[in-house]
Write a protein that holds these residues in place. Sequence first.
Motif, PDB file in Angstrom:
ATOM      1  N   MET A   1      10.252  12.886  64.940  1.00 22.67           N
ATOM      2  CA  MET A   1       9.582  11.634  64.637  1.00 22.67           C
ATOM      3  C   MET A   1      10.642  10.638  64.167  1.00 22.67           C
ATOM      4  O   MET A   1      11.430  10.958  63.284  1.00 22.67           O
ATOM      5  CB  MET A   1       8.538  11.885  63.553  1.00 22.67           C
ATOM      6  N   ASP A   2      10.667   9.450  64.758  1.00 18.43           N
ATOM      7  CA  ASP A   2      11.673   8.476  64.354  1.00 18.43           C
ATOM      8  C   ASP A   2      11.338   7.898  62.975  1.00 18.43           C
ATOM      9  O   ASP A   2      10.217   8.012  62.482  1.00 18.43           O
ATOM     10  CB  ASP A   2      11.829   7.375  65.407  1.00 18.43           C
ATOM     11  N   GLU A   3      12.326   7.279  62.380  1.00 19.45           N
ATOM     12  CA  GLU A   3      12.211   6.802  60.995  1.00 19.45           C
ATOM     13  C   GLU A   3      11.079   5.795  60.811  1.00 19.45           C
ATOM     14  O   GLU A   3      10.320   5.876  59.840  1.00 19.45           O
ATOM     15  CB  GLU A   3      13.542   6.193  60.558  1.00 19.45           C
ATOM     16  N   GLN A   4      10.943   4.845  61.729  1.00 20.09           N
ATOM     17  CA  GLN A   4       9.894   3.824  61.586  1.00 20.09           C
ATOM     18  C   GLN A   4       8.500   4.427  61.693  1.00 20.09           C
ATOM     19  O   GLN A   4       7.591   4.053  60.947  1.00 20.09           O
ATOM     20  CB  GLN A   4      10.077   2.714  62.624  1.00 20.09           C
ATOM     21  N   THR A   5       8.327   5.357  62.619  1.00 20.00           N
ATOM     22  CA  THR A   5       7.026   6.017  62.775  1.00 20.00           C
ATOM     23  C   THR A   5       6.695   6.822  61.529  1.00 20.00           C
ATOM     24  O   THR A   5       5.563   6.781  61.032  1.00 20.00           O
ATOM     25  CB  THR A   5       7.032   6.930  64.018  1.00 20.00           C
ATOM     26  N   LEU A   6       7.684   7.540  61.018  1.00 22.89           N
ATOM     27  CA  LEU A   6       7.474   8.330  59.815  1.00 22.89           C
ATOM     28  C   LEU A   6       7.146   7.435  58.623  1.00 22.89           C
ATOM     29  O   LEU A   6       6.224   7.724  57.861  1.00 22.89           O
ATOM     30  CB  LEU A   6       8.703   9.193  59.527  1.00 22.89           C
ATOM     31  N   LYS A   7       7.861   6.344  58.474  1.00 22.99           N
ATOM     32  CA  LYS A   7       7.590   5.407  57.387  1.00 22.99           C
ATOM     33  C   LYS A   7       6.166   4.889  57.487  1.00 22.99           C
ATOM     34  O   LYS A   7       5.437   4.843  56.492  1.00 22.99           O
ATOM     35  CB  LYS A   7       8.583   4.244  57.428  1.00 22.99           C
ATOM     36  N   ARG A   8       5.742   4.523  58.685  1.00 26.26           N
ATOM     37  CA  ARG A   8       4.381   4.015  58.880  1.00 26.26           C
ATOM     38  C   ARG A   8       3.349   5.082  58.509  1.00 26.26           C
ATOM     39  O   ARG A   8       2.372   4.803  57.824  1.00 26.26           O
ATOM     40  CB  ARG A   8       4.192   3.548  60.322  1.00 26.26           C
ATOM     41  N   ARG A   9       3.585   6.333  58.914  1.00 22.85           N
ATOM     42  CA  ARG A   9       2.655   7.421  58.592  1.00 22.85           C
ATOM     43  C   ARG A   9       2.590   7.671  57.083  1.00 22.85           C
ATOM     44  O   ARG A   9       1.511   7.868  56.539  1.00 22.85           O
ATOM     45  CB  ARG A   9       3.076   8.711  59.317  1.00 22.85           C
ATOM     46  N   ILE A  10       3.739   7.659  56.419  1.00 24.04           N
ATOM     47  CA  ILE A  10       3.767   7.855  54.965  1.00 24.04           C
ATOM     48  C   ILE A  10       2.944   6.766  54.286  1.00 24.04           C
ATOM     49  O   ILE A  10       2.134   7.046  53.396  1.00 24.04           O
ATOM     50  CB  ILE A  10       5.217   7.856  54.433  1.00 24.04           C
ATOM     51  N   LEU A  11       3.136   5.525  54.704  1.00 21.57           N
ATOM     52  CA  LEU A  11       2.404   4.416  54.084  1.00 21.57           C
ATOM     53  C   LEU A  11       0.914   4.490  54.394  1.00 21.57           C
ATOM     54  O   LEU A  11       0.081   4.168  53.534  1.00 21.57           O
ATOM     55  CB  LEU A  11       3.003   3.078  54.517  1.00 21.57           C
ATOM     56  N   GLU A  12       0.554   4.930  55.587  1.00 13.84           N
ATOM     57  CA  GLU A  12      -0.868   5.107  55.917  1.00 13.84           C
ATOM     58  C   GLU A  12      -1.500   6.162  55.015  1.00 13.84           C
ATOM     59  O   GLU A  12      -2.616   5.967  54.512  1.00 13.84           O
ATOM     60  CB  GLU A  12      -1.029   5.526  57.382  1.00 13.84           C
ATOM     61  N   ILE A  13      -0.797   7.256  54.810  1.00 12.22           N
ATOM     62  CA  ILE A  13      -1.298   8.322  53.938  1.00 12.22           C
ATOM     63  C   ILE A  13      -1.401   7.817  52.506  1.00 12.22           C
ATOM     64  O   ILE A  13      -2.398   8.070  51.819  1.00 12.22           O
ATOM     65  CB  ILE A  13      -0.393   9.571  54.036  1.00 12.22           C
ATOM     66  N   LEU A  14      -0.408   7.071  52.063  1.00 17.07           N
ATOM     67  CA  LEU A  14      -0.443   6.495  50.723  1.00 17.07           C
ATOM     68  C   LEU A  14      -1.646   5.575  50.550  1.00 17.07           C
ATOM     69  O   LEU A  14      -2.328   5.612  49.525  1.00 17.07           O
ATOM     70  CB  LEU A  14       0.858   5.735  50.452  1.00 17.07           C
ATOM     71  N   MET A  15      -1.945   4.785  51.563  1.00 19.84           N
ATOM     72  CA  MET A  15      -3.065   3.845  51.471  1.00 19.84           C
ATOM     73  C   MET A  15      -4.421   4.564  51.476  1.00 19.84           C
ATOM     74  O   MET A  15      -5.409   4.019  50.989  1.00 19.84           O
ATOM     75  CB  MET A  15      -2.983   2.822  52.596  1.00 19.84           C
ATOM     76  N   GLU A  16      -4.467   5.788  51.987  1.00 21.39           N
ATOM     77  CA  GLU A  16      -5.692   6.580  51.883  1.00 21.39           C
ATOM     78  C   GLU A  16      -5.954   6.969  50.432  1.00 21.39           C
ATOM     79  O   GLU A  16      -7.095   7.045  50.005  1.00 21.39           O
ATOM     80  CB  GLU A  16      -5.587   7.849  52.733  1.00 21.39           C
ATOM     81  N   ILE A  17      -4.893   7.206  49.692  1.00 18.45           N
ATOM     82  CA  ILE A  17      -4.990   7.598  48.283  1.00 18.45           C
ATOM     83  C   ILE A  17      -5.160   6.365  47.397  1.00 18.45           C
ATOM     84  O   ILE A  17      -5.921   6.375  46.437  1.00 18.45           O
ATOM     85  CB  ILE A  17      -3.728   8.381  47.838  1.00 18.45           C
ATOM     86  N   ALA A  18      -4.451   5.292  47.739  1.00 21.02           N
ATOM     87  CA  ALA A  18      -4.465   4.056  46.941  1.00 21.02           C
ATOM     88  C   ALA A  18      -4.653   2.863  47.879  1.00 21.02           C
ATOM     89  O   ALA A  18      -3.678   2.244  48.304  1.00 21.02           O
ATOM     90  CB  ALA A  18      -3.168   3.936  46.153  1.00 21.02           C
ATOM     91  N   PRO A  19      -5.899   2.560  48.238  1.00 16.44           N
ATOM     92  CA  PRO A  19      -6.158   1.504  49.228  1.00 16.44           C
ATOM     93  C   PRO A  19      -5.671   0.110  48.824  1.00 16.44           C
ATOM     94  O   PRO A  19      -5.504  -0.752  49.682  1.00 16.44           O
ATOM     95  CB  PRO A  19      -7.674   1.515  49.388  1.00 16.44           C
ATOM     96  N   GLU A  20      -5.417  -0.087  47.555  1.00 16.94           N
ATOM     97  CA  GLU A  20      -4.964  -1.401  47.087  1.00 16.94           C
ATOM     98  C   GLU A  20      -3.478  -1.648  47.365  1.00 16.94           C
ATOM     99  O   GLU A  20      -2.978  -2.756  47.179  1.00 16.94           O
ATOM    100  CB  GLU A  20      -5.242  -1.560  45.589  1.00 16.94           C
ATOM    101  N   VAL A  21      -2.773  -0.638  47.827  1.00 18.99           N
ATOM    102  CA  VAL A  21      -1.339  -0.745  48.097  1.00 18.99           C
ATOM    103  C   VAL A  21      -1.086  -1.743  49.221  1.00 18.99           C
ATOM    104  O   VAL A  21      -1.774  -1.750  50.236  1.00 18.99           O
ATOM    105  CB  VAL A  21      -0.750   0.629  48.482  1.00 18.99           C
ATOM    106  N   GLU A  22      -0.096  -2.605  49.014  1.00 13.40           N
ATOM    107  CA  GLU A  22       0.361  -3.548  50.024  1.00 13.40           C
ATOM    108  C   GLU A  22       1.680  -3.014  50.581  1.00 13.40           C
ATOM    109  O   GLU A  22       2.722  -3.134  49.932  1.00 13.40           O
ATOM    110  CB  GLU A  22       0.574  -4.942  49.408  1.00 13.40           C
ATOM    111  N   PRO A  23       1.651  -2.404  51.761  1.00 12.12           N
ATOM    112  CA  PRO A  23       2.868  -1.785  52.297  1.00 12.12           C
ATOM    113  C   PRO A  23       4.066  -2.724  52.368  1.00 12.12           C
ATOM    114  O   PRO A  23       5.199  -2.293  52.153  1.00 12.12           O
ATOM    115  CB  PRO A  23       2.450  -1.328  53.701  1.00 12.12           C
ATOM    116  N   ALA A  24       3.838  -3.985  52.642  1.00  5.58           N
ATOM    117  CA  ALA A  24       4.944  -4.934  52.760  1.00  5.58           C
ATOM    118  C   ALA A  24       5.664  -5.149  51.426  1.00  5.58           C
ATOM    119  O   ALA A  24       6.812  -5.589  51.401  1.00  5.58           O
ATOM    120  CB  ALA A  24       4.428  -6.267  53.295  1.00  5.58           C
ATOM    121  N   GLU A  25       5.002  -4.821  50.324  1.00  2.00           N
ATOM    122  CA  GLU A  25       5.596  -5.015  49.006  1.00  2.00           C
ATOM    123  C   GLU A  25       6.362  -3.793  48.498  1.00  2.00           C
ATOM    124  O   GLU A  25       7.012  -3.857  47.459  1.00  2.00           O
ATOM    125  CB  GLU A  25       4.514  -5.401  47.997  1.00  2.00           C
TER     126      GLU A  25
END
Length: 83
Positions: A1-25
């Motif tokens: 899995m390339d770095e960008q795809t992995l980063k996106r997946r990590i942030l998606e999983i994080l947002m499932e736990i904390a929906p208020e998270v702003e990935p861009a921040e």
Amino acid sequence: MDEQTLKRRILEILMEIAPEVEPAEIRPERTLRSQVDLDSMDWLNFRVALHQQLQVEIPEADYQKLVTLDDLIRYLQAKIGPG
């Protein structure tokens, strides 16, 4: 899995736990838990979700290695492989 795809997946999983998270921040070099204000139970749920959704075993002994988003990406990429 390339770095960008992995980063996106990590942030998606994080947002499932904390929906208020702003990935861009999220600053990848700063402590992730403090940036998104996760309590210990949410942080545990996040690690469990990473394990389940990415099919990566994360031993408890490695938890202290997973502090920043950069740390997570490096660690998980080494476990998953380049894809």
